[in-house]
Design a protein around this motif. Structure first.
Motif, PDB file in Angstrom:
ATOM      1  N   LEU A   1       0.815  -1.220   0.000  1.00 41.93           N
ATOM      2  CA  LEU A   1       0.000   0.000   0.000  1.00 41.93           C
ATOM      3  C   LEU A   1       0.847   1.268   0.000  1.00 41.93           C
ATOM      4  O   LEU A   1       0.585   2.195  -0.771  1.00 41.93           O
ATOM      5  N   PHE A   2       1.865   1.335   0.862  1.00 44.72           N
ATOM      6  CA  PHE A   2       2.644   2.564   0.949  1.00 44.72           C
ATOM      7  C   PHE A   2       3.369   2.872  -0.360  1.00 44.72           C
ATOM      8  O   PHE A   2       3.539   4.043  -0.720  1.00 44.72           O
ATOM      9  N   LYS A   3       3.758   1.837  -1.113  1.00 42.56           N
ATOM     10  CA  LYS A   3       4.420   2.055  -2.407  1.00 42.56           C
ATOM     11  C   LYS A   3       3.414   2.566  -3.442  1.00 42.56           C
ATOM     12  O   LYS A   3       3.756   3.386  -4.295  1.00 42.56           O
ATOM     13  N   ILE A   4       2.182   2.077  -3.359  1.00 37.62           N
ATOM     14  CA  ILE A   4       1.134   2.566  -4.275  1.00 37.62           C
ATOM     15  C   ILE A   4       0.907   4.058  -4.023  1.00 37.62           C
ATOM     16  O   ILE A   4       0.825   4.854  -4.961  1.00 37.62           O
ATOM     17  N   ILE A   5       0.838   4.424  -2.737  1.00 35.91           N
ATOM     18  CA  ILE A   5       0.632   5.838  -2.382  1.00 35.91           C
ATOM     19  C   ILE A   5       1.820   6.676  -2.842  1.00 35.91           C
ATOM     20  O   ILE A   5       1.643   7.765  -3.397  1.00 35.91           O
ATOM     21  N   GLU A   6       3.034   6.167  -2.635  1.00 33.52           N
ATOM     22  CA  GLU A   6       4.240   6.882  -3.100  1.00 33.52           C
ATOM     23  C   GLU A   6       4.213   7.084  -4.612  1.00 33.52           C
ATOM     24  O   GLU A   6       4.523   8.153  -5.115  1.00 33.52           O
ATOM     25  N   LYS A   7       3.847   6.031  -5.337  1.00 36.86           N
ATOM     26  CA  LYS A   7       3.903   6.040  -6.804  1.00 36.86           C
ATOM     27  C   LYS A   7       2.752   6.831  -7.431  1.00 36.86           C
ATOM     28  O   LYS A   7       2.949   7.581  -8.383  1.00 36.86           O
ATOM     29  N   LYS A   8       1.528   6.655  -6.901  1.00 38.83           N
ATOM     30  CA  LYS A   8       0.343   7.227  -7.554  1.00 38.83           C
ATOM     31  C   LYS A   8      -0.279   8.385  -6.780  1.00 38.83           C
ATOM     32  O   LYS A   8      -1.235   8.987  -7.262  1.00 38.83           O
ATOM     33  N   GLY A   9       0.240   8.660  -5.583  1.00 36.19           N
ATOM     34  CA  GLY A   9      -0.312   9.729  -4.762  1.00 36.19           C
ATOM     35  C   GLY A   9      -1.596   9.288  -4.072  1.00 36.19           C
ATOM     36  O   GLY A   9      -2.154   8.229  -4.368  1.00 36.19           O
TER      37      GLY A   9
ATOM     38  N   ARG B   1       2.187   2.696  14.675  1.00 37.34           N
ATOM     39  CA  ARG B   1       3.521   3.282  14.858  1.00 37.34           C
ATOM     40  C   ARG B   1       4.248   3.435  13.542  1.00 37.34           C
ATOM     41  O   ARG B   1       5.135   4.256  13.414  1.00 37.34           O
ATOM     42  N   ASN B   2       3.906   2.628  12.576  1.00 34.23           N
ATOM     43  CA  ASN B   2       4.629   2.605  11.297  1.00 34.23           C
ATOM     44  C   ASN B   2       3.835   3.342  10.214  1.00 34.23           C
ATOM     45  O   ASN B   2       3.500   2.785   9.187  1.00 34.23           O
ATOM     46  N   ILE B   3       3.578   4.613  10.453  1.00 32.04           N
ATOM     47  CA  ILE B   3       2.738   5.404   9.546  1.00 32.04           C
ATOM     48  C   ILE B   3       3.270   5.389   8.112  1.00 32.04           C
ATOM     49  O   ILE B   3       2.504   5.248   7.169  1.00 32.04           O
ATOM     50  N   THR B   4       4.576   5.489   7.926  1.00 33.35           N
ATOM     51  CA  THR B   4       5.106   5.584   6.566  1.00 33.35           C
ATOM     52  C   THR B   4       5.026   4.263   5.811  1.00 33.35           C
ATOM     53  O   THR B   4       4.780   4.252   4.613  1.00 33.35           O
ATOM     54  N   THR B   5       5.217   3.142   6.495  1.00 33.72           N
ATOM     55  CA  THR B   5       5.196   1.855   5.786  1.00 33.72           C
ATOM     56  C   THR B   5       3.850   1.150   5.876  1.00 33.72           C
ATOM     57  O   THR B   5       3.665   0.109   5.268  1.00 33.72           O
ATOM     58  N   ARG B   6       2.935   1.706   6.610  1.00 36.89           N
ATOM     59  CA  ARG B   6       1.623   1.077   6.765  1.00 36.89           C
ATOM     60  C   ARG B   6       0.722   1.340   5.566  1.00 36.89           C
ATOM     61  O   ARG B   6      -0.148   0.551   5.250  1.00 36.89           O
ATOM     62  N   GLY B   7       0.911   2.479   4.924  1.00 32.79           N
ATOM     63  CA  GLY B   7       0.067   2.811   3.781  1.00 32.79           C
ATOM     64  C   GLY B   7      -1.155   3.603   4.188  1.00 32.79           C
ATOM     65  O   GLY B   7      -2.240   3.378   3.676  1.00 32.79           O
ATOM     66  N   LEU B   8      -0.971   4.552   5.095  1.00 35.05           N
ATOM     67  CA  LEU B   8      -2.074   5.396   5.520  1.00 35.05           C
ATOM     68  C   LEU B   8      -2.300   6.511   4.509  1.00 35.05           C
ATOM     69  O   LEU B   8      -1.347   7.123   4.032  1.00 35.05           O
ATOM     70  N   VAL B   9      -3.558   6.763   4.224  1.00 32.60           N
ATOM     71  CA  VAL B   9      -3.925   7.853   3.333  1.00 32.60           C
ATOM     72  C   VAL B   9      -3.990   9.121   4.189  1.00 32.60           C
ATOM     73  O   VAL B   9      -4.946   9.328   4.931  1.00 32.60           O
ATOM     74  N   MET B  10      -2.911   9.903   4.114  1.00 25.51           N
ATOM     75  CA  MET B  10      -2.805  11.150   4.879  1.00 25.51           C
ATOM     76  C   MET B  10      -2.194  12.216   3.977  1.00 25.51           C
ATOM     77  O   MET B  10      -1.210  11.945   3.294  1.00 25.51           O
ATOM     78  N   ARG B  11      -2.801  13.394   3.986  1.00 22.47           N
ATOM     79  CA  ARG B  11      -2.242  14.504   3.219  1.00 22.47           C
ATOM     80  C   ARG B  11      -0.970  15.018   3.903  1.00 22.47           C
ATOM     81  O   ARG B  11      -0.811  14.854   5.101  1.00 22.47           O
ATOM     82  N   SER B  12      -0.126  15.656   3.134  1.00 18.20           N
ATOM     83  CA  SER B  12       1.109  16.230   3.673  1.00 18.20           C
ATOM     84  C   SER B  12       0.778  17.191   4.812  1.00 18.20           C
ATOM     85  O   SER B  12      -0.108  18.041   4.675  1.00 18.20           O
ATOM     86  N   GLY B  13       1.475  17.035   5.936  1.00 12.85           N
ATOM     87  CA  GLY B  13       1.251  17.896   7.095  1.00 12.85           C
ATOM     88  C   GLY B  13       0.115  17.464   7.996  1.00 12.85           C
ATOM     89  O   GLY B  13      -0.089  18.038   9.067  1.00 12.85           O
ATOM     90  N   GLU B  14      -0.628  16.477   7.579  1.00 10.38           N
ATOM     91  CA  GLU B  14      -1.756  15.995   8.366  1.00 10.38           C
ATOM     92  C   GLU B  14      -1.262  15.070   9.476  1.00 10.38           C
ATOM     93  O   GLU B  14      -0.317  14.311   9.283  1.00 10.38           O
ATOM     94  N   THR B  15      -1.925  15.126  10.620  1.00  9.40           N
ATOM     95  CA  THR B  15      -1.594  14.235  11.732  1.00  9.40           C
ATOM     96  C   THR B  15      -2.639  13.122  11.818  1.00  9.40           C
ATOM     97  O   THR B  15      -3.708  13.215  11.203  1.00  9.40           O
ATOM     98  N   LEU B  16      -2.330  12.117  12.600  1.00  4.84           N
ATOM     99  CA  LEU B  16      -3.289  11.034  12.824  1.00  4.84           C
ATOM    100  C   LEU B  16      -4.560  11.581  13.482  1.00  4.84           C
ATOM    101  O   LEU B  16      -5.661  11.129  13.184  1.00  4.84           O
ATOM    102  N   GLU B  17      -4.394  12.583  14.339  1.00  4.67           N
ATOM    103  CA  GLU B  17      -5.573  13.213  14.967  1.00  4.67           C
ATOM    104  C   GLU B  17      -6.451  13.902  13.920  1.00  4.67           C
ATOM    105  O   GLU B  17      -7.681  13.833  14.002  1.00  4.67           O
ATOM    106  N   ASP B  18      -5.828  14.543  12.938  1.00  4.98           N
ATOM    107  CA  ASP B  18      -6.592  15.186  11.856  1.00  4.98           C
ATOM    108  C   ASP B  18      -7.396  14.148  11.080  1.00  4.98           C
ATOM    109  O   ASP B  18      -8.578  14.358  10.772  1.00  4.98           O
ATOM    110  N   VAL B  19      -6.748  13.040  10.754  1.00  2.00           N
ATOM    111  CA  VAL B  19      -7.412  11.955  10.013  1.00  2.00           C
ATOM    112  C   VAL B  19      -8.574  11.412  10.841  1.00  2.00           C
ATOM    113  O   VAL B  19      -9.672  11.204  10.329  1.00  2.00           O
ATOM    114  N   TYR B  20      -8.344  11.210  12.124  1.00  2.00           N
ATOM    115  CA  TYR B  20      -9.371  10.695  13.035  1.00  2.00           C
ATOM    116  C   TYR B  20     -10.588  11.626  13.042  1.00  2.00           C
ATOM    117  O   TYR B  20     -11.720  11.180  12.870  1.00  2.00           O
TER     118      TYR B  20
END
Length: 175
Positions: free
Chosen positions: A48-56, A116-135
């Motif tokens: 998932l995280f690679k898909i997000i990296e590659k396709k946004g 804990r592994n936000i970058t490798t988990r594949g979370l859909v988060m906009r740049s600058g967004e926190t987990l609290e914002d997503v929640y």
């Protein structure tokens, strides 16, 4: 709740336990199991995280919406979704037609402890967004689409599964 449907669909924040609880619910109730994140990874042949990296985020969201909107033909299946599925109205409408939607509810603090592994988990988060914002953004959507909400705060996995089984049986009894 709408008419009794024989699939069970888990929605909720990343880290809420949708996949883990889904497999255990499926075993307890003799259902099949499907994880939409795995379907996405299989289609794209990337984590998932690679898909997000590659396709946004937008590209990933389009793929997720396409796959989930196209789900059909499942019976007596638990479908664990990605946390961002609620951002797609068409995907949620398809899920609504295919089963009982169960929101696995946890407080943000518990989600933060689990994820804990936000970058490798594949979370859909906009740049600058926190987990609290997503929640804060997603909780109203989970509540909107849920037929059943199960608060699993402080529960062990087995207790959560028992609570989910009871909640779904109760909801189906009341339809």
């Amino acid at each position: 709740m709408r008419q009794t449907l024989d699939n069970v669909i888990f929605i909720g924040m990343p880290g809420s336990g949708k996949s883990t609880l889904g497999v255990l619910y499926a075993k307890a109730e003799m259902y099949a199991f499907c994880d939409t994140d795995l379907l996405i990874q299989q289609k794209e042949r990337l984590p998932l995280f690679k898909i997000i990296e590659k396709k946004g985020i937008e590209g990933f969201s389009e793929i997720e919406s396409e796959i989930v909107s196209g789900l059909h033909g499942y019976h007596r299946t638990v479908i664990a979704t990605g946390g961002s599925v609620v951002l797609s109205g068409s995907a949620m409408e398809n899920l609504r037609k295919n089963g009982v939607i169960v929101y696995i509810k946890l407080p943000c603090e518990e989600i933060k402890r689990r994820v804990r592994n936000i970058t490798t988990r594949g979370l859909v988060m906009r740049s600058g967004e926190t987990l609290e914002d997503v929640y804060r953004e997603r909780v109203p959507l989970y509540e909107k689409y849920a037929d059943v909400t199960v608060d699993c705060t402080g529960l062990r996995t087995e207790q959560s599964v028992e609570k989910i089984v009871k909640a779904i049986k109760e909801a189906r009894k009341n339809t």
